[in-house]
Write a protein that holds these residues in place. Structure first.
Motif, PDB file in Angstrom:
ATOM      1  N   TYR A 130      28.950 -26.046 -25.705  1.00 16.19           N
ATOM      2  CA  TYR A 130      28.317 -27.507 -26.503  1.00 16.19           C
ATOM      3  C   TYR A 130      29.429 -27.706 -27.815  1.00 16.19           C
ATOM      4  O   TYR A 130      28.293 -28.277 -28.670  1.00 16.19           O
ATOM      5  N   GLY A 131      29.720 -27.021 -28.075  1.00 17.67           N
ATOM      6  CA  GLY A 131      30.666 -27.346 -29.500  1.00 17.67           C
ATOM      7  C   GLY A 131      30.314 -26.778 -30.282  1.00 17.67           C
ATOM      8  O   GLY A 131      30.493 -27.589 -31.680  1.00 17.67           O
ATOM      9  N   PHE A 132      29.390 -26.221 -30.542  1.00 21.01           N
ATOM     10  CA  PHE A 132      28.469 -25.526 -31.913  1.00 21.01           C
ATOM     11  C   PHE A 132      29.968 -24.541 -32.585  1.00 21.01           C
ATOM     12  O   PHE A 132      31.014 -24.088 -31.715  1.00 21.01           O
ATOM     13  N   THR A 133      29.839 -24.134 -33.441  1.00 18.64           N
ATOM     14  CA  THR A 133      30.672 -23.488 -34.355  1.00 18.64           C
ATOM     15  C   THR A 133      30.202 -21.804 -33.959  1.00 18.64           C
ATOM     16  O   THR A 133      29.256 -21.251 -33.655  1.00 18.64           O
ATOM     17  N   GLN A 134      31.014 -20.957 -34.368  1.00 17.91           N
ATOM     18  CA  GLN A 134      30.556 -19.723 -33.766  1.00 17.91           C
ATOM     19  C   GLN A 134      29.397 -18.409 -34.459  1.00 17.91           C
ATOM     20  O   GLN A 134      28.553 -18.369 -34.421  1.00 17.91           O
ATOM     21  N   GLU A 135      29.246 -19.166 -36.005  1.00 19.14           N
ATOM     22  CA  GLU A 135      28.256 -19.149 -37.084  1.00 19.14           C
ATOM     23  C   GLU A 135      26.915 -19.820 -36.535  1.00 19.14           C
ATOM     24  O   GLU A 135      25.851 -19.567 -36.492  1.00 19.14           O
ATOM     25  N   GLU A 136      26.903 -21.495 -35.547  1.00 13.44           N
ATOM     26  CA  GLU A 136      25.501 -21.871 -35.113  1.00 13.44           C
ATOM     27  C   GLU A 136      25.311 -21.110 -34.285  1.00 13.44           C
ATOM     28  O   GLU A 136      24.116 -21.031 -33.913  1.00 13.44           O
ATOM     29  N   SER A 137      26.332 -21.064 -32.876  1.00 11.60           N
ATOM     30  CA  SER A 137      25.993 -19.970 -31.870  1.00 11.60           C
ATOM     31  C   SER A 137      25.154 -18.346 -32.112  1.00 11.60           C
ATOM     32  O   SER A 137      23.961 -18.248 -31.646  1.00 11.60           O
ATOM     33  N   GLU A 138      25.890 -17.795 -33.254  1.00  8.52           N
ATOM     34  CA  GLU A 138      25.103 -16.534 -34.110  1.00  8.52           C
ATOM     35  C   GLU A 138      23.750 -16.530 -34.234  1.00  8.52           C
ATOM     36  O   GLU A 138      23.347 -16.764 -33.925  1.00  8.52           O
ATOM     37  N   HIS A 139      23.983 -18.033 -35.256  1.00  7.72           N
ATOM     38  CA  HIS A 139      22.381 -18.470 -35.184  1.00  7.72           C
ATOM     39  C   HIS A 139      21.237 -18.423 -34.700  1.00  7.72           C
ATOM     40  O   HIS A 139      19.894 -18.155 -34.285  1.00  7.72           O
ATOM     41  N   ILE A 140      21.669 -19.336 -33.409  1.00  3.30           N
ATOM     42  CA  ILE A 140      20.586 -19.755 -32.241  1.00  3.30           C
ATOM     43  C   ILE A 140      19.885 -18.095 -31.305  1.00  3.30           C
ATOM     44  O   ILE A 140      19.044 -17.874 -31.512  1.00  3.30           O
ATOM     45  N   ILE A 141      21.197 -17.347 -31.171  1.00  8.21           N
ATOM     46  CA  ILE A 141      20.822 -15.887 -30.601  1.00  8.21           C
ATOM     47  C   ILE A 141      20.330 -15.306 -31.404  1.00  8.21           C
ATOM     48  O   ILE A 141      19.126 -15.029 -31.391  1.00  8.21           O
ATOM     49  N   ASP A 142      20.388 -15.091 -33.094  1.00  9.43           N
ATOM     50  CA  ASP A 142      19.671 -14.203 -34.032  1.00  9.43           C
ATOM     51  C   ASP A 142      18.325 -14.881 -33.464  1.00  9.43           C
ATOM     52  O   ASP A 142      17.347 -13.852 -33.750  1.00  9.43           O
ATOM     53  N   ASP A 143      17.420 -16.196 -34.169  1.00  6.62           N
ATOM     54  CA  ASP A 143      16.962 -16.798 -34.399  1.00  6.62           C
ATOM     55  C   ASP A 143      15.650 -16.360 -32.602  1.00  6.62           C
ATOM     56  O   ASP A 143      14.495 -16.169 -32.670  1.00  6.62           O
ATOM     57  N   SER A 144      16.215 -17.058 -31.897  1.00  2.00           N
ATOM     58  CA  SER A 144      15.800 -16.278 -29.948  1.00  2.00           C
ATOM     59  C   SER A 144      15.266 -14.813 -29.753  1.00  2.00           C
ATOM     60  O   SER A 144      14.202 -14.241 -29.322  1.00  2.00           O
ATOM     61  N   ILE A 145      15.833 -14.453 -30.289  1.00  2.00           N
ATOM     62  CA  ILE A 145      15.685 -12.806 -30.258  1.00  2.00           C
ATOM     63  C   ILE A 145      14.981 -12.460 -31.039  1.00  2.00           C
ATOM     64  O   ILE A 145      13.828 -11.932 -31.216  1.00  2.00           O
ATOM     65  N   ALA A 146      14.258 -12.891 -32.725  1.00  2.00           N
ATOM     66  CA  ALA A 146      13.804 -12.669 -33.558  1.00  2.00           C
ATOM     67  C   ALA A 146      12.149 -13.330 -33.281  1.00  2.00           C
ATOM     68  O   ALA A 146      11.335 -12.529 -33.486  1.00  2.00           O
ATOM     69  N   GLN A 147      12.713 -14.336 -32.513  1.00  2.00           N
ATOM     70  CA  GLN A 147      10.874 -14.741 -31.547  1.00  2.00           C
ATOM     71  C   GLN A 147      10.657 -14.751 -30.410  1.00  2.00           C
ATOM     72  O   GLN A 147       9.821 -14.326 -29.546  1.00  2.00           O
ATOM     73  N   GLY A 148      11.459 -13.370 -30.748  1.00  2.00           N
ATOM     74  CA  GLY A 148      11.015 -12.418 -28.593  1.00  2.00           C
ATOM     75  C   GLY A 148      11.430 -13.067 -27.386  1.00  2.00           C
ATOM     76  O   GLY A 148      10.648 -13.023 -26.408  1.00  2.00           O
ATOM     77  N   LYS A 149      11.827 -14.470 -27.443  1.00  2.00           N
ATOM     78  CA  LYS A 149      12.832 -15.299 -26.191  1.00  2.00           C
ATOM     79  C   LYS A 149      13.494 -14.998 -25.540  1.00  2.00           C
ATOM     80  O   LYS A 149      14.140 -15.115 -24.571  1.00  2.00           O
ATOM     81  N   MET A 150      14.625 -13.846 -25.930  1.00  2.00           N
ATOM     82  CA  MET A 150      15.551 -12.929 -26.275  1.00  2.00           C
ATOM     83  C   MET A 150      15.350 -12.200 -26.127  1.00  2.00           C
ATOM     84  O   MET A 150      15.052 -10.961 -27.405  1.00  2.00           O
ATOM     85  N   THR A 151      16.122 -10.674 -24.878  1.00  2.00           N
ATOM     86  CA  THR A 151      15.681  -9.258 -25.216  1.00  2.00           C
ATOM     87  C   THR A 151      17.014  -8.728 -25.567  1.00  2.00           C
ATOM     88  O   THR A 151      17.667  -9.228 -24.719  1.00  2.00           O
ATOM     89  N   ILE A 152      16.941  -7.107 -25.549  1.00  2.00           N
ATOM     90  CA  ILE A 152      17.988  -6.598 -25.472  1.00  2.00           C
ATOM     91  C   ILE A 152      17.721  -5.631 -24.841  1.00  2.00           C
ATOM     92  O   ILE A 152      16.533  -4.707 -24.662  1.00  2.00           O
ATOM     93  N   ASN A 153      18.469  -5.352 -24.281  1.00  2.00           N
ATOM     94  CA  ASN A 153      18.801  -4.226 -22.593  1.00  2.00           C
ATOM     95  C   ASN A 153      19.634  -3.426 -23.122  1.00  2.00           C
ATOM     96  O   ASN A 153      20.764  -3.801 -22.242  1.00  2.00           O
ATOM     97  N   GLY A 154      20.470  -2.737 -23.610  1.00  2.00           N
ATOM     98  CA  GLY A 154      21.787  -1.657 -24.415  1.00  2.00           C
ATOM     99  C   GLY A 154      22.207  -2.867 -24.991  1.00  2.00           C
ATOM    100  O   GLY A 154      21.936  -3.076 -25.790  1.00  2.00           O
ATOM    101  N   ASP A 155      23.308  -3.379 -24.031  1.00  6.13           N
ATOM    102  CA  ASP A 155      24.185  -3.562 -24.902  1.00  6.13           C
ATOM    103  C   ASP A 155      24.057  -5.022 -24.116  1.00  6.13           C
ATOM    104  O   ASP A 155      25.126  -6.535 -24.426  1.00  6.13           O
TER     105      ASP A 155
END
Length: 167
Positions: free
Chosen positions: A71-96
């Protein structure tokens, strides 16, 4: 022993325009050329007919790289999307591993994309094409919808499976 199974393909006999604006009846064209038409599921007329979800699991770097390269996002934008998704509980962390299930509704909007769009869009391009059949030749709904309101045809196919024969 040979086991046989019958299956059916409902077809319209309507004349349509092909990509060169020539009149064509696709069912007749396919019969004449001894071929079947296969379509990607995301091009089906019913969006629920073959709804596909992808459950993406991977390390954080895999998700970031996906967003950056597809999608051409920068690394910072990509990290922001992932962090927001984890914070909203839309992505889960299982180990690494970070797990994303697009069946879960995500309300993130980033540069006009929803999170479901971001992961689903690139995957649709790689879907296998499908040719749909029915197990019945007398289904009123199939005749109405796929055989042009009972004006089309229903093709019968026979498959043969050899049982108990060793190669």
């Amino acid at each position: 022993m040979v086991e046989e199974k019958l299956f059916y393909k409902y077809q319209s006999l309507k004349t349509e325009k092909d990509c060169k604006c020539k009149d064509i009846i696709y069912a007749i064209e396919n019969l004449a050329n001894n071929q079947l038409f296969f379509r990607r599921p995301d091009k089906f007329n019913d969006p629920y007919d073959s709804r596909t979800y992808w459950c993406l699991n991977g390390k954080r770097k895999k998700h970031i790289n996906h967003l950056m390269h597809v999608y051409g996002f920068t690394q910072e934008e990509s990290e922001h999307i992932i962090d927001d998704s984890i914070a909203q509980g839309k992505m889960t962390i299982n180990g690494d591993l970070i797990c994303y299930d697009p069946a879960v509704e995500i309300n993130l909007d980033f540069n006009g994309y929803s999170w479901r769009d971001l992961h689903g869009y690139s995957q649709k391009k790689s879907l296998p094409k499908v040719c749909c059949f029915s197990g019945k030749d007398d289904n009123i709904l199939m005749w109405s919808h796929y055989a042009d309101s009972h004006q089309g045809i229903c093709l019968r196919f026979r498959s043969k499976k050899k049982i108990g024969i060793m190669n």
